[in-house]
Write an enzyme that holds these catalytic residues in place. Sequence first.
Site, short mmCIF file in Angstrom:
data_model
loop_
_atom_site.label_atom_id
_atom_site.label_comp_id
_atom_site.label_asym_id
_atom_site.label_seq_id
_atom_site.Cartn_x
_atom_site.Cartn_y
_atom_site.Cartn_z
N CYS A 1 -3.40 -0.64 -3.47
CA CYS A 1 -4.10 -0.13 -2.29
C CYS A 1 -3.49 1.19 -1.81
CB CYS A 1 -4.07 -1.17 -1.17
SG CYS A 1 -2.44 -1.90 -0.88
N CYS B 1 0.82 -1.21 0.00
CA CYS B 1 0.00 0.00 0.00
C CYS B 1 0.86 1.27 0.00
CB CYS B 1 -0.93 -0.01 1.21
SG CYS B 1 -2.03 -1.44 1.20
#
Length: 249
Positions: free
Chosen positions: A155, A74
């Site tokens: 993400c 992420c």
Amino acid sequence: VIVVLIVISAVVFGLTLKSAFESTFLSRCEKFDQYDCKKVWDAFQQAYVNKDPCKVPVEAYDPLIAAAPFKPQCNRMMFWSKTKDVVHGFTEKRDCFVTLEDTLLGSVLDGLTWCGKEGSKDTNTTGCPGWSDCENNTVRSFWIRASAAFADVACGNVTAMLNGSINTPFNPTSIFASVEVPRFIASRVKNLNVVMVIQKNNISNCTDPSLKNLRQSIDTGITFSCKDVSESRIQECGSKPQIACRTCW
Ligand code: AVW
């Protein structure tokens, strides 16, 4: 007796000798811990070996992706279109972002050509169909499948480097536009941040109409931003570790 021994050793040798391609695959793979490279190689081969090189659908690589799944990273995932050299010039110097080509499967197959042949268990590296010679070609199907899997785990803040020196920086036929962007989902991806790479003779920038299409095609709930950044600034950030990743641009 000697002839028999020669034949036997030739057969044994032929069976155990790795091709240059397999050696490259395994040595690149072994730079990554936590993966069983022999298993990854077997899963890779089953996608195309003994098949017509124009009849390898994207799904043929599903078992390979399952054998070497992408891990979500992420806020560090970097996508790109028509900016391969500048992106990798940057990512190989600084550990700020991760591109598909920095992952196991992407790095193992980057720059390689391979295909099989009906009735053969070999991997060929010459005489394989080119990127646009046929739809379901061995190499293109791999990059589409790998790009989809990499985008599936995107993400947080996602970055994409686009090229300001071409007419349509966000091209609907690119893998970025056709495979990756449609898989960014608002429940995982917060922002899509485009870095428009500006060279001295740039012909487009963040105001380009194609970016309007990008803004409109992303999932509702993902915020969008675009920043024009000179290629020299990207290179500077690559060569100066004292510049924090988040302040590169
Ligand atoms: P790209 P994408 N012939 O720079 O958005 C041979 O256009 O599509 O960017 N090879 C080709 C061809 C072609 N006509 N078109 C594409 N390629 C191969 C994976 C070639 O290796 C990453 F995650 C070229 O360097 C990026 O976010 C590469 O595809 C995204 O997909 C990229 O073509 C970049 O694909």
